[in-house]
Design a protein around this motif. Sequence first.
Motif, PDB file in Angstrom:
ATOM      1  N   PRO A 352      49.542  14.790  78.405  1.00  0.00           N
ATOM      2  CA  PRO A 352      50.594  16.054  79.282  1.00  0.00           C
ATOM      3  C   PRO A 352      50.864  17.184  78.400  1.00  0.00           C
ATOM      4  O   PRO A 352      51.175  18.134  78.888  1.00  0.00           O
ATOM      5  CB  PRO A 352      51.510  14.847  79.782  1.00  0.00           C
ATOM      6  N   ALA A 353      51.098  16.868  77.152  1.00  0.00           N
ATOM      7  CA  ALA A 353      51.737  18.025  76.209  1.00  0.00           C
ATOM      8  C   ALA A 353      50.730  19.147  76.047  1.00  0.00           C
ATOM      9  O   ALA A 353      51.029  20.229  76.136  1.00  0.00           O
ATOM     10  CB  ALA A 353      52.007  17.354  74.780  1.00  0.00           C
ATOM     11  N   LEU A 354      49.324  18.722  76.021  1.00  0.00           N
ATOM     12  CA  LEU A 354      48.213  19.647  75.974  1.00  0.00           C
ATOM     13  C   LEU A 354      48.028  20.287  77.373  1.00  0.00           C
ATOM     14  O   LEU A 354      48.023  21.646  77.390  1.00  0.00           O
ATOM     15  CB  LEU A 354      46.898  18.970  75.455  1.00  0.00           C
ATOM     16  N   PHE A 355      48.024  19.590  78.421  1.00  0.00           N
ATOM     17  CA  PHE A 355      47.650  20.176  79.783  1.00  0.00           C
ATOM     18  C   PHE A 355      48.844  21.120  80.183  1.00  0.00           C
ATOM     19  O   PHE A 355      48.559  22.137  80.591  1.00  0.00           O
ATOM     20  CB  PHE A 355      47.786  18.999  80.553  1.00  0.00           C
ATOM     21  N   TRP A 356      49.964  20.707  79.936  1.00  0.00           N
ATOM     22  CA  TRP A 356      51.166  21.488  80.671  1.00  0.00           C
ATOM     23  C   TRP A 356      51.436  22.477  79.641  1.00  0.00           C
ATOM     24  O   TRP A 356      52.296  23.445  79.918  1.00  0.00           O
ATOM     25  CB  TRP A 356      52.541  20.454  81.017  1.00  0.00           C
ATOM     26  N   GLY A 357      51.424  22.235  78.298  1.00  0.00           N
ATOM     27  CA  GLY A 357      51.758  23.104  77.191  1.00  0.00           C
ATOM     28  C   GLY A 357      50.905  24.334  77.318  1.00  0.00           C
ATOM     29  O   GLY A 357      51.167  25.596  77.000  1.00  0.00           O
ATOM     30  N   LEU A 358      49.486  24.115  77.617  1.00  0.00           N
ATOM     31  CA  LEU A 358      48.720  25.287  77.931  1.00  0.00           C
ATOM     32  C   LEU A 358      48.954  26.118  79.152  1.00  0.00           C
ATOM     33  O   LEU A 358      49.139  27.427  78.804  1.00  0.00           O
ATOM     34  CB  LEU A 358      47.283  24.785  78.085  1.00  0.00           C
ATOM     35  N   ILE A 359      49.557  25.623  80.191  1.00  0.00           N
ATOM     36  CA  ILE A 359      49.776  26.230  81.277  1.00  0.00           C
ATOM     37  C   ILE A 359      50.993  27.190  80.956  1.00  0.00           C
ATOM     38  O   ILE A 359      50.906  28.337  81.390  1.00  0.00           O
ATOM     39  CB  ILE A 359      50.187  25.218  82.573  1.00  0.00           C
ATOM     40  N   VAL A 360      51.951  26.417  80.583  1.00  0.00           N
ATOM     41  CA  VAL A 360      53.333  27.132  80.172  1.00  0.00           C
ATOM     42  C   VAL A 360      52.940  28.435  79.243  1.00  0.00           C
ATOM     43  O   VAL A 360      53.620  29.512  79.446  1.00  0.00           O
ATOM     44  CB  VAL A 360      54.237  26.284  79.641  1.00  0.00           C
ATOM     45  N   SER A 361      52.063  27.985  78.242  1.00  0.00           N
ATOM     46  CA  SER A 361      52.029  28.983  77.260  1.00  0.00           C
ATOM     47  C   SER A 361      51.096  30.423  77.780  1.00  0.00           C
ATOM     48  O   SER A 361      51.299  31.617  77.445  1.00  0.00           O
ATOM     49  CB  SER A 361      50.949  28.525  76.111  1.00  0.00           C
ATOM     50  N   MET A 362      50.440  30.429  78.864  1.00  0.00           N
ATOM     51  CA  MET A 362      49.988  31.436  79.601  1.00  0.00           C
ATOM     52  C   MET A 362      50.737  32.381  80.131  1.00  0.00           C
ATOM     53  O   MET A 362      50.859  33.660  80.023  1.00  0.00           O
ATOM     54  CB  MET A 362      49.095  30.953  80.833  1.00  0.00           C
ATOM     55  N   TRP A 363      51.889  31.829  80.687  1.00  0.00           N
ATOM     56  CA  TRP A 363      52.988  32.831  81.142  1.00  0.00           C
ATOM     57  C   TRP A 363      53.619  33.538  79.957  1.00  0.00           C
ATOM     58  O   TRP A 363      53.874  34.462  79.941  1.00  0.00           O
ATOM     59  CB  TRP A 363      53.979  31.913  82.123  1.00  0.00           C
ATOM     60  N   PHE A 364      53.958  32.491  79.186  1.00  0.00           N
ATOM     61  CA  PHE A 364      54.613  33.272  77.644  1.00  0.00           C
ATOM     62  C   PHE A 364      53.714  34.163  77.150  1.00  0.00           C
ATOM     63  O   PHE A 364      54.224  35.357  76.786  1.00  0.00           O
ATOM     64  CB  PHE A 364      54.848  32.144  76.900  1.00  0.00           C
ATOM     65  N   GLY A 365      52.395  33.948  77.183  1.00  0.00           N
ATOM     66  CA  GLY A 365      51.529  34.799  76.368  1.00  0.00           C
ATOM     67  C   GLY A 365      51.373  36.110  76.930  1.00  0.00           C
ATOM     68  O   GLY A 365      51.193  37.362  76.474  1.00  0.00           O
ATOM     69  N   ASN A 366      51.312  36.117  78.575  1.00  0.00           N
ATOM     70  CA  ASN A 366      51.291  37.369  79.264  1.00  0.00           C
ATOM     71  C   ASN A 366      52.514  38.055  78.875  1.00  0.00           C
ATOM     72  O   ASN A 366      52.469  39.516  79.180  1.00  0.00           O
ATOM     73  CB  ASN A 366      51.269  36.966  80.802  1.00  0.00           C
ATOM     74  N   LEU A 367      53.762  37.436  78.971  1.00  0.00           N
ATOM     75  CA  LEU A 367      54.913  38.208  78.704  1.00  0.00           C
ATOM     76  C   LEU A 367      54.923  39.003  77.079  1.00  0.00           C
ATOM     77  O   LEU A 367      55.289  40.063  77.108  1.00  0.00           O
ATOM     78  CB  LEU A 367      56.109  37.259  78.749  1.00  0.00           C
ATOM     79  N   ILE A 368      54.090  38.294  76.440  1.00  0.00           N
ATOM     80  CA  ILE A 368      54.083  39.043  75.079  1.00  0.00           C
ATOM     81  C   ILE A 368      53.278  39.980  75.200  1.00  0.00           C
ATOM     82  O   ILE A 368      53.774  41.173  74.655  1.00  0.00           O
ATOM     83  CB  ILE A 368      53.656  37.893  73.958  1.00  0.00           C
ATOM     84  N   LEU A 369      52.211  40.038  75.922  1.00  0.00           N
ATOM     85  CA  LEU A 369      51.093  41.157  75.956  1.00  0.00           C
ATOM     86  C   LEU A 369      51.816  42.368  76.744  1.00  0.00           C
ATOM     87  O   LEU A 369      51.845  43.551  76.326  1.00  0.00           O
ATOM     88  CB  LEU A 369      50.120  40.555  76.847  1.00  0.00           C
ATOM     89  N   LEU A 370      52.842  42.105  77.863  1.00  0.00           N
ATOM     90  CA  LEU A 370      53.351  43.306  78.394  1.00  0.00           C
ATOM     91  C   LEU A 370      54.429  43.812  77.670  1.00  0.00           C
ATOM     92  O   LEU A 370      54.505  45.123  77.426  1.00  0.00           O
ATOM     93  CB  LEU A 370      54.051  42.523  79.674  1.00  0.00           C
ATOM     94  N   VAL A 371      55.167  43.126  76.883  1.00  0.00           N
ATOM     95  CA  VAL A 371      56.250  43.568  75.962  1.00  0.00           C
ATOM     96  C   VAL A 371      55.595  44.380  74.624  1.00  0.00           C
ATOM     97  O   VAL A 371      55.981  45.579  74.160  1.00  0.00           O
ATOM     98  CB  VAL A 371      56.984  42.488  75.268  1.00  0.00           C
ATOM     99  N   LEU A 372      54.352  43.821  74.135  1.00  0.00           N
ATOM    100  CA  LEU A 372      53.845  44.166  72.914  1.00  0.00           C
ATOM    101  C   LEU A 372      52.626  45.350  73.205  1.00  0.00           C
ATOM    102  O   LEU A 372      52.510  46.404  72.287  1.00  0.00           O
ATOM    103  CB  LEU A 372      53.335  43.185  71.914  1.00  0.00           C
ATOM    104  N   ASN A 373      52.108  45.261  74.190  1.00  0.00           N
ATOM    105  CA  ASN A 373      50.831  46.121  74.131  1.00  0.00           C
ATOM    106  C   ASN A 373      50.907  47.487  74.253  1.00  0.00           C
ATOM    107  O   ASN A 373      50.193  48.280  73.556  1.00  0.00           O
ATOM    108  CB  ASN A 373      50.181  46.018  75.471  1.00  0.00           C
ATOM    109  N   LEU A 374      52.091  47.950  75.198  1.00  0.00           N
ATOM    110  CA  LEU A 374      52.187  49.713  75.350  1.00  0.00           C
ATOM    111  C   LEU A 374      52.646  50.088  73.901  1.00  0.00           C
ATOM    112  O   LEU A 374      52.257  51.044  73.631  1.00  0.00           O
ATOM    113  CB  LEU A 374      53.108  49.881  76.434  1.00  0.00           C
ATOM    114  N   PRO A 375      53.739  49.463  73.481  1.00  0.00           N
ATOM    115  CA  PRO A 375      54.318  50.141  72.156  1.00  0.00           C
ATOM    116  C   PRO A 375      53.240  50.139  70.934  1.00  0.00           C
ATOM    117  O   PRO A 375      53.362  50.950  69.912  1.00  0.00           O
ATOM    118  CB  PRO A 375      55.386  49.268  71.869  1.00  0.00           C
ATOM    119  N   MET A 376      52.276  49.229  70.964  1.00  0.00           N
ATOM    120  CA  MET A 376      51.233  49.172  69.860  1.00  0.00           C
ATOM    121  C   MET A 376      50.166  50.082  70.240  1.00  0.00           C
ATOM    122  O   MET A 376      48.987  49.761  69.631  1.00  0.00           O
ATOM    123  CB  MET A 376      51.010  47.678  69.604  1.00  0.00           C
TER     124      MET A 376
END
Length: 502
Positions: A352-376
């Motif tokens: 379950p750590a892999l299955f659900w960790g991957l799912i939660v990481s997707m939202w976190f990763g998209n947030l990183i992209l939104l915050v970093l993409n335009l300033p970079m």
Amino acid sequence: MDLFDNLLIGAQTAISVRGMFYALIGVVLGTAIGVLPGLGPVAAIAMLLPLTYGLQPELALIMLAGIFYGSQYGGSTTSILVNIPGESSSVVTCLDGHQMARQGRAGTALATAAIGSFFAGTVSTVLIAGFAPVLATIAFRFGPAEYFSLMILGLVGAVALAHGSMVKALGMILIGLLLGLVGTDVTSGGQRFTFSLPDLFDGIDFVAISMGLFGIAEVIASAGRAGNRDILTRRITGLLPSRSDLRRMAPAVLRGTAVGSFLGLLPGGGATLSSFTSYALEKKLSRTPGAFGRGAIEGVAGPESANNAASQTSFIPMLTLGIPSNAVMALMIGAMMMHNITPGPQVAVTNPALFWGLIVSMWFGNLILLVLNLPMIGLWVKVLGVPYRLLFPAIVVLSCIGAYSVNGNGFGILLLAGFGLAGHLFAALECEPAPLLLGFVLGPSMEEYFRRAMLIGDGDIAIFATRPLSAVLLGTAALVLLLFALPAIGRKRAEAFVEGEE
């Protein structure tokens, strides 16, 4: 265990220091790969597979997934600024995104792509969290006959939705299935197609075939490209869309998210088909279709939302059924197998750590992209200036190191070179290599399920037709193949891609 408890388990993995670090590495690498024309997530993930050996399985998948959906963000940057699609799913973004940049609205176009991608990524992550466990529960009721028929349907879908000739796509799948048979027969212990070479007794190495077909083949195909591209030198401003822009882009983002979320589930669908379909839909629904191709914000918002949604919902069949819907998901399955994890419905229960960790990481990763993409943006513009003569030798060296590190001998490098040449030949013949990789990944499992079903049916092949669900899946596969073989539908199938490429 309810959804909240499962998400809490995932959060403990994804929002740990190491989880966030590898998510950050993945999305930044993915963005850079999307920005650089010619690479793409398939080649990049194939080359980075050997580097995941030393990682925990969940951290490896978090990083590789970040590369995949991060490349969808990066591809929009180069499409908008220099009219060169960094990734195949960003082809249609060139049409209106670059026109907006030429009109001095590059900032608005980039912000539209980022906002649409973040919204689509968030919605598709919710869909994965809600529907993946349900589908995994249903999958536990599948027997060997049902799994075999499901894989047949998946391969037929990949043929129907592949670029170019269906006959060529079918041929590529058959080649992949045959390559998957190389090695030791697990039932009899006999050697098959190994030519008495001990290095082939365990089968063809997944890393060598994937890096060769996509990484090395891309180097060969791109060797003649110019090293420096013209970069927009004007200052990028206006990163916040106006209220008028928001009103125009909001419906397109919603429709693109819906289109991408659905097509991402289909075998062979993925981000590219989703972005083309979304663009065609927006043009059909627009009151001013003549504005498309001249800087219509809907032509950026819809496709960018669609390709990001599709890139994430394609994880659903991979995680729950062990069925890859595109070449990247085939690589993900390969990565799981490298870590001794069998893809399928049992993953959510046993890991379950892999299955659900991957799912939660997707939202976190998209947030990183939104915050970093335009300033970079300034950094990505400089990355675009990296000459090919420096970039591709580095890719070849990394690929050779990766192929050698798998078994510690030079045979992997020979396989890498051979499949690189084969990939270049396939490109010259206009044969898409992705169906071959799907066939290679699914081939051994199909054989295993076929044998199990035949044992259960006492050697009677009718078991595939007498079990209701298996019969429905095979009937659907036959219907799909028949429909897409019809001339009228075949023309529509081709137009779905041509419209975006014109």
